[in-house]
Design a protein around this motif. Sequence first.
Motif, PDB file in Angstrom:
ATOM      1  N   LEU A  25       0.604  -0.605   0.193  1.00  0.00           N
ATOM      2  CA  LEU A  25       0.636  -0.330   0.054  1.00  0.00           C
ATOM      3  C   LEU A  25       1.117   1.189   0.232  1.00  0.00           C
ATOM      4  O   LEU A  25       0.465   2.461  -0.464  1.00  0.00           O
ATOM      5  N   LYS A  38      -7.366   3.493  -0.988  1.00  0.00           N
ATOM      6  CA  LYS A  38      -6.701   4.363   0.758  1.00  0.00           C
ATOM      7  C   LYS A  38      -5.833   3.497   1.628  1.00  0.00           C
ATOM      8  O   LYS A  38      -6.251   1.996   2.089  1.00  0.00           O
ATOM      9  N   LYS A  39      -5.752   4.249   2.866  1.00  0.00           N
ATOM     10  CA  LYS A  39      -5.013   3.628   3.980  1.00  0.00           C
ATOM     11  C   LYS A  39      -6.096   4.614   5.449  1.00  0.00           C
ATOM     12  O   LYS A  39      -6.642   5.144   5.254  1.00  0.00           O
ATOM     13  N   GLY A  40      -7.100   3.129   5.260  1.00  0.00           N
ATOM     14  CA  GLY A  40      -8.043   3.296   6.724  1.00  0.00           C
ATOM     15  C   GLY A  40      -7.546   2.587   7.931  1.00  0.00           C
ATOM     16  O   GLY A  40      -7.426   4.300   9.134  1.00  0.00           O
ATOM     17  N   CYS A  41      -6.823   1.875   7.897  1.00  0.00           N
ATOM     18  CA  CYS A  41      -6.288   1.620   9.318  1.00  0.00           C
ATOM     19  C   CYS A  41      -4.993   0.405   9.146  1.00  0.00           C
ATOM     20  O   CYS A  41      -4.633   0.450  10.468  1.00  0.00           O
ATOM     21  N   ASP A  42      -4.905   0.624   8.552  1.00  0.00           N
ATOM     22  CA  ASP A  42      -3.285  -0.214   8.368  1.00  0.00           C
ATOM     23  C   ASP A  42      -3.077  -1.304   9.270  1.00  0.00           C
ATOM     24  O   ASP A  42      -2.071  -1.627   9.560  1.00  0.00           O
ATOM     25  N   ALA A  43      -4.020  -1.867   9.258  1.00  0.00           N
ATOM     26  CA  ALA A  43      -4.233  -3.559   9.595  1.00  0.00           C
ATOM     27  C   ALA A  43      -4.603  -4.763   9.307  1.00  0.00           C
ATOM     28  O   ALA A  43      -5.549  -5.533   9.445  1.00  0.00           O
ATOM     29  N   GLY A  44      -5.506  -4.110   8.271  1.00  0.00           N
ATOM     30  CA  GLY A  44      -6.599  -5.624   7.707  1.00  0.00           C
ATOM     31  C   GLY A  44      -8.046  -4.883   8.010  1.00  0.00           C
ATOM     32  O   GLY A  44      -8.952  -6.208   7.110  1.00  0.00           O
ATOM     33  N   ASP A  45      -8.614  -4.448   8.907  1.00  0.00           N
ATOM     34  CA  ASP A  45      -9.842  -4.217   9.256  1.00  0.00           C
ATOM     35  C   ASP A  45     -11.280  -3.430   8.248  1.00  0.00           C
ATOM     36  O   ASP A  45     -11.809  -3.907   8.495  1.00  0.00           O
ATOM     37  N   CYS A  46     -10.413  -2.496   7.804  1.00  0.00           N
ATOM     38  CA  CYS A  46     -11.345  -1.828   6.458  1.00  0.00           C
ATOM     39  C   CYS A  46     -11.607  -1.881   5.142  1.00  0.00           C
ATOM     40  O   CYS A  46     -12.488  -1.767   4.781  1.00  0.00           O
ATOM     41  N   GLY A  47     -10.717  -2.174   5.026  1.00  0.00           N
ATOM     42  CA  GLY A  47     -10.623  -2.648   3.153  1.00  0.00           C
ATOM     43  C   GLY A  47     -10.361  -1.978   2.233  1.00  0.00           C
ATOM     44  O   GLY A  47     -10.145  -2.125   1.186  1.00  0.00           O
ATOM     45  N   ALA A  48     -10.131  -0.654   2.848  1.00  0.00           N
ATOM     46  CA  ALA A  48     -10.156   0.247   2.419  1.00  0.00           C
ATOM     47  C   ALA A  48      -8.691   0.517   0.564  1.00  0.00           C
ATOM     48  O   ALA A  48      -8.278   0.954  -0.221  1.00  0.00           O
ATOM     49  N   CYS A  49      -7.589  -0.903   1.444  1.00  0.00           N
ATOM     50  CA  CYS A  49      -6.636  -0.250   0.551  1.00  0.00           C
ATOM     51  C   CYS A  49      -6.239  -1.746  -0.424  1.00  0.00           C
ATOM     52  O   CYS A  49      -5.936  -1.740  -0.441  1.00  0.00           O
ATOM     53  N   ASN A  59      -5.923  -7.674   1.544  1.00  0.00           N
ATOM     54  CA  ASN A  59      -5.439  -6.265   1.879  1.00  0.00           C
ATOM     55  C   ASN A  59      -3.693  -5.431   1.447  1.00  0.00           C
ATOM     56  O   ASN A  59      -3.069  -6.315   2.402  1.00  0.00           O
ATOM     57  N   CYS A  61      -1.949  -3.651   2.805  1.00  0.00           N
ATOM     58  CA  CYS A  61      -1.822  -2.806   4.259  1.00  0.00           C
ATOM     59  C   CYS A  61      -0.964  -4.221   4.841  1.00  0.00           C
ATOM     60  O   CYS A  61      -0.044  -3.766   5.351  1.00  0.00           O
TER      61      CYS A  61
HETATM   62  S1  FES Z   1      -6.092   0.181   5.055  1.00  0.00           S
HETATM   63 FE1  FES Z   1      -7.794  -0.912   6.000  1.00  0.00          FE
HETATM   64  S2  FES Z   1      -6.881  -3.062   5.287  1.00  0.00           S
HETATM   65 FE2  FES Z   1      -5.577  -2.439   5.005  1.00  0.00          FE
END
Ligand code: FES
Lengths: 154, 296
Positions: A25, A38-49, A59, A61
């Motif tokens: 990402l 996009k980077k929403g959470c950087d942890a696999g939770d939001c899917g924006a990436c 993901n 990220c």
């Molecule tokens: S930034 Fe949220 S899942 Fe990758």
Amino acid sequence: MKIPVTLKVNGETYDLIIAPYRTLLDVLREEIHLTGSKKGCDAGDCGACTVLLDGKPVNACLVLAATAQDREILTIEGLARNGKLHPLQEAFVREGAVQCGFCTPGILMSLKALLDTNPAPTLEEIKIAMAGNLCRCTGYSKMFKAVESLDRSP
Amino acid sequence: MRFELLQPGSLAQALEMKKDYREGAKILAGGTDLLVLLKDGKLRAQAVMSLGRLSELNFIRSEGERGVAIGALVSHSDVAASRIIQQRCPDLAEACAQVGAAQIQNLGTLGGNLCNASPAADAAPPLLLMDALLTLASARGERRVAIHDFFLGPRRTVLEPDEILKEIFVPQPAGRRGATYLKLGRRKAMEIAIVGVGVAIHLNGSDRIVSECRIAMSSVAPTPLRARRGEAVFTNQEIRDGLIEEAAEVAAEEASPISDVRATRGYRLDMIRVLCRRAAREALARARNHKAEGWR
Ligand code: FES
Ligand SMILES: Cc1cc2nc3c(=O)[nH]c(=O)nc-3n(C[C@H](O)[C@H](O)[C@H](O)COP(=O)(O)OP(=O)(O)OC[C@H]3O[C@@H](n4cnc5c(N)ncnc54)[C@H](O)[C@@H]3O)c2cc1C
Ligand code: FES
């Protein structure tokens, strides 16, 4: 120490020199300047990436860029072809399925992967495919409608 | 998050590297647990060794009547989509299809789920039901460990610093068997289990006599575990009113759940009973439908 990495993104080849711990990402956004993912959470939770790696949504990220060498990477920037939007993108525009738009690139990538293997998904299948993508504006029903509007048109 | 990246091209090479680096090199499979820990600073690594190039650990192979061998690097989505797994271990396919969501299932591996040793690992209960055997490899050689002996506690396993999980072998149970895995979360996807329960029921001839029952639970103790006393309630019993309820009651007594952000201890105990009853009824229905077949 930086290492050489070759990435294939949207059909183009990029020869990069990057730190081995950088995520796909960050490299897409900051080195290749494709900022659609996009980077929403950087942890696999939001899917924006969400991007497609060899055709499958992942993901970005949670992938080290160096481990994506030699694999086919598709980002939202590669969805339109020859200046023409992908039918999914057109359906999203038509149905007004975009609010702030932050989640939209990731959601379109998840849906593109779904339609590639299942051209006429049920509502339940659409929901399962989108389960890893959060929309903070919560405009899910118009997105479902957009996908369903595709099924009916030939 | 800063580290050196090792990318061995073969298992032999990976084992040599692991021999030299030992704990210094953390293994990266799908990265869905490891990278989150490294980013949070909850874990530090001098080096990270990606197994991504070891295609030799990415296979699902039927071994006929003996069972099925699954490479440690097979992703949850490939396990869930495999015809072999769907036919022989439908509860494992169900469990893998409930991990996170599509993106996580495409990245996350079966081996990573086990080696991460979370009490909530969804793939663990079905593999506990099947008495799976894990092949641990090192430059010193290989050893096989029963999954029952693999987990030591949260994030702790019997893996030695120079070892890599290579293969998960699932022995084929004989006769008519039905099994299912049920997971309770606060929502349907992207959720770590509040409680997970798998039940397998074996029938011998009659649809009414349970020759063997197995119960496995996750998120209810420091490691995923079998409820042996709950199982014993069923063994060689004729199905009668109250039997399923009694087994669920005893299984809940074997759990030692904690209260945390997801649920209280009391709620978890209640839900073990509920899931256990539902899973047992479903497993029984599946066993009755099961026609013993020859495996190729
Ligand atoms: S930034 Fe949220 S899942 Fe990758
Ligand atoms: C958003 C999100 C949702 C999730 N939802 C769930 C869920 O619903 N259910 C669930 O069970 N899990 C869930 N997880 C956790 C995780 O996705 C799974 O545990 C997954 O199976 C881990 O596999 P991996 O290949 O990504 O492991 P990695 O992160 O690569 O590795 C995990 C650990 O195992 C070690 N390891 C990996 N492979 C080997 C090997 N072959 N030999 C030795 N050591 C090894 C690594 O060193 C590391 O310590 C979720 C994670 C995220 C980020
Ligand atoms: S449109 Fe705003 S997050 Fe989905």
